[in-house]
Design an enzyme around this catalytic site. Structure first.
Site, PDB file in Angstrom:
ATOM      1  N   VAL A 177      44.914 -16.483 -13.104  1.00 57.41           N
ATOM      2  CA  VAL A 177      46.286 -16.120 -13.440  1.00 57.41           C
ATOM      3  C   VAL A 177      46.679 -16.773 -14.763  1.00 57.41           C
ATOM      4  O   VAL A 177      46.200 -17.850 -15.110  1.00 57.41           O
ATOM      5  CB  VAL A 177      47.251 -16.538 -12.301  1.00 57.41           C
ATOM      6  CG1 VAL A 177      47.329 -18.049 -12.168  1.00 57.41           C
ATOM      7  CG2 VAL A 177      48.621 -15.947 -12.481  1.00 57.41           C
ATOM      8  N   CYS A 178      47.539 -16.085 -15.525  1.00 58.58           N
ATOM      9  CA  CYS A 178      48.068 -16.610 -16.783  1.00 58.58           C
ATOM     10  C   CYS A 178      49.372 -15.875 -17.096  1.00 58.58           C
ATOM     11  O   CYS A 178      49.818 -15.042 -16.312  1.00 58.58           O
ATOM     12  CB  CYS A 178      47.054 -16.447 -17.914  1.00 58.58           C
ATOM     13  SG  CYS A 178      46.547 -14.736 -18.195  1.00 58.58           S
ATOM     14  N   THR A 179      49.978 -16.172 -18.224  1.00 54.37           N
ATOM     15  CA  THR A 179      51.320 -15.651 -18.514  1.00 54.37           C
ATOM     16  C   THR A 179      51.353 -14.132 -18.661  1.00 54.37           C
ATOM     17  O   THR A 179      52.126 -13.444 -17.997  1.00 54.37           O
ATOM     18  CB  THR A 179      51.886 -16.295 -19.796  1.00 54.37           C
ATOM     19  OG1 THR A 179      51.813 -17.710 -19.675  1.00 54.37           O
ATOM     20  CG2 THR A 179      53.343 -15.885 -20.014  1.00 54.37           C
ATOM     21  N   CYS A 184      43.615 -15.049 -18.706  1.00 55.13           N
ATOM     22  CA  CYS A 184      42.885 -14.882 -17.440  1.00 55.13           C
ATOM     23  C   CYS A 184      41.795 -13.828 -17.579  1.00 55.13           C
ATOM     24  O   CYS A 184      40.728 -13.945 -16.968  1.00 55.13           O
ATOM     25  CB  CYS A 184      43.817 -14.607 -16.268  1.00 55.13           C
ATOM     26  SG  CYS A 184      45.322 -13.716 -16.584  1.00 55.13           S
TER      27      CYS A 184
END
Length: 247
Positions: A177-179, A184
């Site tokens: 997961v990332c912004t 990701c």
């Protein structure tokens, strides 16, 4: 009534043979259409965030796609009363998101997308671990309840964390997961390249997840750090003042 400024964020991992050749073409159309912001170009693809009228940011996106020919393009549009950028910059980079790992082919070799609507069900399975690929100051503001924090100061430190935590990852389905999706996605390519098969990532990142799900199952805790004047947003995407985050 004044027209809202459209802010278009986009990226794609696609092989670009001569990215430097695209710079004058993108600058030309961007300046003609009164676009502001930054577009990064590299052999591995493009990554941009730029603002203007809705029509004009889409014209620049169309030109970018025409010049690079990607199979998949990630696009998100937000709106503002003012331009968040001062001028247009198109830059040549070694990587569109810096990891300092050579010979990754993210375009052909990456994990599977998980749609935001399916994310909660997926990450609550017993054989799934969630890794937050963002930096520690971002995770500090908010993350998923079950997520592992690698405690990195920069994304370049993430490959070393992976090497040091092989036992933790062994035999698991790994959900990244990332912004906004780009870190990701590249992280899944790294893991695939060293032999992990069941690797997944949240399509559109945390921001798309919060927009689509409104955090209905409360698996997200806290706020989401963003790299613009808002600094952080709540789970309904409302801006939050975070002066202490400016570091």
């Amino acid at each position: 009534m004044n027209e809202k400024i459209a802010i278009l964020s986009t990226y794609s991992f696609v092989n670009i043979e001569e990215p430097a050749n695209l710079i004058p073409k993108l600058l030309l159309i961007g300046k003609r259409k009164y676009i502001r912001g930054t577009i990064l170009l590299a052999n591995e693809g493009f990554n941009g965030s730029f603002s203007g009228s809705y029509e004009n940011v889409n014209l620049v996106l169309e030109e970018l796609i025409k010049l690079t020919g990607p199979k998949d393009v990630n696009v998100k549009i937000n709106y503002s009363d003012v331009h968040p950028f001062q001028k247009l910059k198109v830059r040549l980079k070694k990587e569109i998101v810096a990891m300092n790992v050579d010979d990754l082919n993210v375009d052909l070799f990456k994990g599977e997308y998980i749609e935001p609507k399916d994310w909660d069900e997926f990450i609550t399975k017993q054989d799934v671990i969630v890794i937050d690929t963002r930096n520690d100051y971002e995770v500090e503001v908010g993350t998923f309840k079950s997520a592992i924090n690698p405690n990195t100061k920069t994304f370049k430190q993430f490959p070393a964390w992976v090497q040091q935590n092989q036992e933790l990852l062994k035999g698991k389905k790994i959900a990244m997961v990332c912004t906004g999706g780009i870190r990701c996605e590249k992280s899944t390519s790294l893991l695939k390249s060293i032999g992990y098969d069941e690797v997944y990532h949240l399509k559109g990142g945390i921001l798309q997840y919060l927009e689509d799900t409104q955090n209905k199952n409360n698996l997200w805790q806290g706020e989401c750090f963003v790299f613009d004047d808002r600094r952080a947003v709540t789970d309904d995407l409302s801006p939050v003042e975070r002066h202490w985050l400016q570091r």
